[in-house]
Scaffold this motif. Sequence first.
Motif, PDB file in Angstrom:
ATOM      1  N   ASN A 153      17.082  81.048 -37.369  1.00  0.00           N
ATOM      2  CA  ASN A 153      18.040  82.121 -37.630  1.00  0.00           C
ATOM      3  C   ASN A 153      17.730  82.916 -38.889  1.00  0.00           C
ATOM      4  OD1 ASN A 153      18.735  80.288 -39.652  1.00  0.00           O
ATOM      5  ND2 ASN A 153      20.929  80.664 -39.467  1.00  0.00           N
ATOM      6  N   PHE A 154      16.563  82.712 -39.516  1.00  0.00           N
ATOM      7  CA  PHE A 154      16.243  83.486 -40.710  1.00  0.00           C
ATOM      8  C   PHE A 154      15.704  84.856 -40.287  1.00  0.00           C
ATOM      9  CE2 PHE A 154      11.519  83.273 -41.465  1.00  0.00           C
ATOM     10  CZ  PHE A 154      11.191  82.623 -40.292  1.00  0.00           C
ATOM     11  N   VAL A 155      15.694  85.817 -41.233  1.00  0.00           N
ATOM     12  CA  VAL A 155      15.536  87.226 -40.877  1.00  0.00           C
ATOM     13  C   VAL A 155      14.104  87.683 -40.645  1.00  0.00           C
ATOM     14  CG1 VAL A 155      17.654  87.848 -42.071  1.00  0.00           C
ATOM     15  CG2 VAL A 155      15.491  87.883 -43.322  1.00  0.00           C
ATOM     16  N   SER A 156      13.110  86.973 -41.140  1.00  0.00           N
ATOM     17  CA  SER A 156      11.725  87.439 -41.044  1.00  0.00           C
ATOM     18  C   SER A 156      11.046  86.896 -39.791  1.00  0.00           C
ATOM     19  CB  SER A 156      10.916  87.009 -42.273  1.00  0.00           C
ATOM     20  OG  SER A 156      11.457  87.583 -43.423  1.00  0.00           O
ATOM     21  N   PRO A 157      10.461  87.760 -38.979  1.00  0.00           N
ATOM     22  CA  PRO A 157       9.750  87.274 -37.796  1.00  0.00           C
ATOM     23  C   PRO A 157       8.540  86.423 -38.185  1.00  0.00           C
ATOM     24  CG  PRO A 157      10.174  89.639 -37.664  1.00  0.00           C
ATOM     25  CD  PRO A 157      10.478  89.222 -39.065  1.00  0.00           C
ATOM     26  N   ILE A 158       8.405  85.252 -37.535  1.00  0.00           N
ATOM     27  CA  ILE A 158       7.239  84.408 -37.767  1.00  0.00           C
ATOM     28  C   ILE A 158       6.026  85.064 -37.124  1.00  0.00           C
ATOM     29  CG2 ILE A 158       6.172  82.184 -37.204  1.00  0.00           C
ATOM     30  CD1 ILE A 158       8.903  80.897 -37.413  1.00  0.00           C
ATOM     31  N   GLN A 159       4.910  85.070 -37.843  1.00  0.00           N
ATOM     32  CA  GLN A 159       3.676  85.645 -37.332  1.00  0.00           C
ATOM     33  C   GLN A 159       2.727  84.585 -36.787  1.00  0.00           C
ATOM     34  OE1 GLN A 159       2.500  87.959 -40.870  1.00  0.00           O
ATOM     35  NE2 GLN A 159       2.865  89.806 -39.665  1.00  0.00           N
ATOM     36  N   SER A 160       2.644  83.459 -37.488  1.00  0.00           N
ATOM     37  CA  SER A 160       1.713  82.419 -37.031  1.00  0.00           C
ATOM     38  C   SER A 160       2.074  81.066 -37.613  1.00  0.00           C
ATOM     39  CB  SER A 160       0.277  82.783 -37.434  1.00  0.00           C
ATOM     40  OG  SER A 160       0.133  82.754 -38.845  1.00  0.00           O
ATOM     41  N   VAL A 161       1.619  80.019 -36.928  1.00  0.00           N
ATOM     42  CA  VAL A 161       1.721  78.634 -37.400  1.00  0.00           C
ATOM     43  C   VAL A 161       0.340  78.020 -37.273  1.00  0.00           C
ATOM     44  CG1 VAL A 161       2.705  76.348 -36.967  1.00  0.00           C
ATOM     45  CG2 VAL A 161       4.143  78.387 -36.743  1.00  0.00           C
ATOM     46  N   THR A 176       0.937  75.676 -33.346  1.00  0.00           N
ATOM     47  CA  THR A 176       0.817  77.014 -32.760  1.00  0.00           C
ATOM     48  C   THR A 176       2.177  77.714 -32.762  1.00  0.00           C
ATOM     49  OG1 THR A 176       1.186  76.152 -30.518  1.00  0.00           O
ATOM     50  CG2 THR A 176      -1.107  76.366 -31.256  1.00  0.00           C
ATOM     51  N   TRP A 177       2.130  79.042 -32.645  1.00  0.00           N
ATOM     52  CA  TRP A 177       3.329  79.870 -32.520  1.00  0.00           C
ATOM     53  C   TRP A 177       3.140  80.776 -31.314  1.00  0.00           C
ATOM     54  CZ3 TRP A 177       8.192  80.320 -33.754  1.00  0.00           C
ATOM     55  CH2 TRP A 177       8.840  81.559 -33.658  1.00  0.00           C
ATOM     56  N   ASN A 178       4.047  80.697 -30.338  1.00  0.00           N
ATOM     57  CA  ASN A 178       3.896  81.490 -29.112  1.00  0.00           C
ATOM     58  C   ASN A 178       4.797  82.713 -29.055  1.00  0.00           C
ATOM     59  OD1 ASN A 178       6.434  80.518 -28.574  1.00  0.00           O
ATOM     60  ND2 ASN A 178       5.832  79.225 -26.844  1.00  0.00           N
ATOM     61  N   GLY A 179       5.366  83.064 -30.191  1.00  0.00           N
ATOM     62  CA  GLY A 179       6.247  84.227 -30.235  1.00  0.00           C
ATOM     63  C   GLY A 179       7.711  83.868 -30.320  1.00  0.00           C
ATOM     64  N   SER A 180       8.059  82.649 -29.923  1.00  0.00           N
ATOM     65  CA  SER A 180       9.441  82.204 -30.000  1.00  0.00           C
ATOM     66  C   SER A 180       9.571  80.731 -30.380  1.00  0.00           C
ATOM     67  CB  SER A 180      10.154  82.429 -28.662  1.00  0.00           C
ATOM     68  OG  SER A 180       9.508  81.703 -27.623  1.00  0.00           O
ATOM     69  N   GLN A 181       8.473  79.972 -30.280  1.00  0.00           N
ATOM     70  CA  GLN A 181       8.510  78.540 -30.554  1.00  0.00           C
ATOM     71  C   GLN A 181       7.350  78.115 -31.443  1.00  0.00           C
ATOM     72  OE1 GLN A 181       8.234  77.462 -26.393  1.00  0.00           O
ATOM     73  NE2 GLN A 181      10.360  76.753 -26.370  1.00  0.00           N
ATOM     74  N   ALA A 182       7.665  77.227 -32.398  1.00  0.00           N
ATOM     75  CA  ALA A 182       6.621  76.591 -33.202  1.00  0.00           C
ATOM     76  C   ALA A 182       6.379  75.222 -32.581  1.00  0.00           C
ATOM     77  CB  ALA A 182       7.063  76.456 -34.652  1.00  0.00           C
ATOM     78  N   LEU A 183       5.152  75.016 -32.071  1.00  0.00           N
ATOM     79  CA  LEU A 183       4.829  73.781 -31.356  1.00  0.00           C
ATOM     80  C   LEU A 183       3.805  72.977 -32.147  1.00  0.00           C
ATOM     81  CD1 LEU A 183       5.393  72.264 -28.689  1.00  0.00           C
ATOM     82  CD2 LEU A 183       3.356  73.369 -27.754  1.00  0.00           C
ATOM     83  N   PHE A 202       1.589  72.125 -42.194  1.00  0.00           N
ATOM     84  CA  PHE A 202       1.263  73.336 -41.438  1.00  0.00           C
ATOM     85  C   PHE A 202       1.780  74.558 -42.192  1.00  0.00           C
ATOM     86  CE2 PHE A 202       1.560  69.895 -38.418  1.00  0.00           C
ATOM     87  CZ  PHE A 202       0.484  70.104 -37.559  1.00  0.00           C
ATOM     88  N   ASN A 203       1.008  75.642 -42.142  1.00  0.00           N
ATOM     89  CA  ASN A 203       1.426  76.907 -42.747  1.00  0.00           C
ATOM     90  C   ASN A 203       2.209  77.742 -41.740  1.00  0.00           C
ATOM     91  OD1 ASN A 203       0.232  76.439 -45.253  1.00  0.00           O
ATOM     92  ND2 ASN A 203      -1.720  77.348 -44.639  1.00  0.00           N
ATOM     93  N   VAL A 204       3.283  78.333 -42.212  1.00  0.00           N
ATOM     94  CA  VAL A 204       4.092  79.236 -41.383  1.00  0.00           C
ATOM     95  C   VAL A 204       4.123  80.594 -42.085  1.00  0.00           C
ATOM     96  CG1 VAL A 204       6.349  79.670 -40.350  1.00  0.00           C
ATOM     97  CG2 VAL A 204       5.513  77.312 -40.586  1.00  0.00           C
ATOM     98  N   THR A 205       3.461  81.578 -41.522  1.00  0.00           N
ATOM     99  CA  THR A 205       3.433  82.914 -42.135  1.00  0.00           C
ATOM    100  C   THR A 205       4.428  83.828 -41.428  1.00  0.00           C
ATOM    101  OG1 THR A 205       1.630  83.628 -40.671  1.00  0.00           O
ATOM    102  CG2 THR A 205       1.015  82.682 -42.793  1.00  0.00           C
ATOM    103  N   HIS A 206       5.022  84.734 -42.195  1.00  0.00           N
ATOM    104  CA  HIS A 206       5.999  85.665 -41.637  1.00  0.00           C
ATOM    105  C   HIS A 206       6.026  86.940 -42.461  1.00  0.00           C
ATOM    106  CE1 HIS A 206       8.494  84.197 -44.969  1.00  0.00           C
ATOM    107  NE2 HIS A 206       8.230  82.963 -44.543  1.00  0.00           N
ATOM    108  N   THR A 207       6.690  87.950 -41.939  1.00  0.00           N
ATOM    109  CA  THR A 207       6.787  89.236 -42.626  1.00  0.00           C
ATOM    110  C   THR A 207       7.990  89.226 -43.556  1.00  0.00           C
ATOM    111  OG1 THR A 207       8.108  90.145 -40.813  1.00  0.00           O
ATOM    112  CG2 THR A 207       5.717  90.462 -40.712  1.00  0.00           C
ATOM    113  N   VAL A 208       8.052  90.242 -44.418  1.00  0.00           N
ATOM    114  CA  VAL A 208       9.180  90.391 -45.332  1.00  0.00           C
ATOM    115  C   VAL A 208       9.908  91.677 -44.992  1.00  0.00           C
ATOM    116  CG1 VAL A 208       9.898  90.694 -47.723  1.00  0.00           C
ATOM    117  CG2 VAL A 208       7.996  89.177 -47.183  1.00  0.00           C
ATOM    118  N   PRO A 209      11.227  91.625 -44.691  1.00  0.00           N
ATOM    119  CA  PRO A 209      11.967  92.857 -44.394  1.00  0.00           C
ATOM    120  C   PRO A 209      12.130  93.688 -45.658  1.00  0.00           C
ATOM    121  CG  PRO A 209      13.467  91.016 -44.559  1.00  0.00           C
ATOM    122  CD  PRO A 209      12.077  90.437 -44.636  1.00  0.00           C
ATOM    123  N   VAL A 210      12.156  95.018 -45.505  1.00  0.00           N
ATOM    124  CA  VAL A 210      12.329  95.918 -46.651  1.00  0.00           C
ATOM    125  C   VAL A 210      13.618  96.700 -46.462  1.00  0.00           C
ATOM    126  CG1 VAL A 210       9.861  96.115 -47.072  1.00  0.00           C
ATOM    127  CG2 VAL A 210      10.959  97.721 -45.517  1.00  0.00           C
TER     128      VAL A 210
END
Length: 239
Positions: A153-161, A176-183, A202-210
Amino acid sequence: MFYMENKYRHGNCFGRQTSKKSLSIWNTGEKMKYAKSLTLSLLAAITLSFSAVADATLISSSTIVGSTYSFTTSSTGNTVINASAGTYTDPGNPGFCVGSTITAPNCAYNSGVSGGFSFANVSPTLDTITFSFYGSTAGAGPGSFSIDLSNFNFVSPIQSVAYASGSLGGAASTGTWNGSQALFNFSTTQDYNALGGNFVTFNVTHTVPVPEPASLGMFGIGLLGVSYLARRRKARKAS
């Protein structure tokens, strides 16, 4: 003559009094209009300030730390995993127990590998998920088990795991990240061995809202309006 002159004088006097009263009423009306305009402008500026603060809050909360998510597990082959699927909120993350079809997992009695995980924030665009393991299995391979995290429920979309570091003894680890699930998947050809404790990160990268440009623009307009009314009031006092 005296009566008419007296009446005339009183009439002028009353006229002057009426004129002053009208002027006073006019000034009061102008002041009320000005106060109303100033109040509305201040309210607009305050509202837009809260909007800007909200945008800043979104930026500061762009992390999976403290987020709510869905948790499920699965297994294949001779591996068995026991866990309670459901919705959790960090740091109240769930635990799990991994065993085999031969020796049912019962981590409370040191049968199997007990596991858990935690979230950490590294930077505005990077979080980590670290899994901890303790214990060992007997006859769990070949097989695998997976941890599925979704609906953050956090605001930044996940880009990769992606896998970062560490190991679960005897197992291959992938994320892995399939767009909706971190597996997160752990597989072995023989057994899982985490005697003494193992950790996998594991690294979880995401964007930052502006902040929205429109919100910032409206905030600036509100401040300009307040500044204009303040200058106008100062000019009236000077005159």
